[in-house]
Design an enzyme around this catalytic site. Structure first.
Site: not given
Length: 188
Positions: A79, A170, A172
């Site tokens: 991002c 994202h 994660e």
């Protein structure tokens, strides 16, 4: 065991640390240039790219991160990390210039336009990747050296060039560690 740093100035630092652990590497927080020593790879997390760049300047991290990449060490930007790593940012903001493409900040809209989507990713043949987009950028004008790994609505949302990997979304924030595993196993 490979040691992967996470630029710990803002953003999803703890989530990246957990993802690095789940992929079998040793995470380390990076706040100062000396923290880059002994690292095998570096993650630039999401957050707000203009703020991150200003904090990086304040802590004298811009040139050390560029030097880290020029040494051939791998960097993964998600991002805002994608925006910072791009050669150019639409609108003319300063970037690190490490992947030969242009980033369009907030390309998919503002916070209320955040969404999730299934992506077919070039490097993962087993199953689509469930991606989380939050005020997500996208890439335009990649050079021939840039490998496009995934698109959404004909916009580039994941790419790789040499030792630099970027995603507009994202990874994660999911339970799927395939991007982190790819980064650690194939690029670091």
């Amino acid at each position: 065991m490979k040691k992967i740093g996470v630029l710990a100035l803002q953003g999803a630092v703890d989530e990246h640390i957990q993802m690095i652990k789940s992929a079998g590497a040793l995470p380390s927080k990076v706040k100062h240039p000396s923290d880059l020593n002994e690292l095998d790879g570096l993650v630039l997390p999401g957050g707000e790219s203009t703020t991150m760049r200003k904090i990086m300047k304040r802590y004298d991290l811009i040139e050390p991160v560029r030097a880290f990449a020029k040494e051939g060490k791998a960097i993964f930007g998600t991002c805002a990390g994608l925006v910072l790593l791009s050669k150019e940012i639409e609108g003319g903001e300063e970037s690190l210039g490490l992947i030969d493409t242009t980033a369009v900040r907030n390309g998919f809209g503002r916070q209320k336009e955040s969404f999730e989507a299934e992506l077919n990713v070039e490097i993962f043949s087993d199953a689509p990747f469930e991606a989380v987009f939050i005020r997500a950028p996208y890439l335009i004008e990649p050079s021939p050296e840039v490998s496009v790994l995934a698109t959404f609505e004909d916009k580039i949302v994941a790419a790789k060039e040499a030792n630099i990997l970027v995603t507009a979304f994202h990874p994660e924030l999911t339970n799927d560690n395939r991007f982190m595993r790819f980064f650690i196993e194939k690029m670091v």
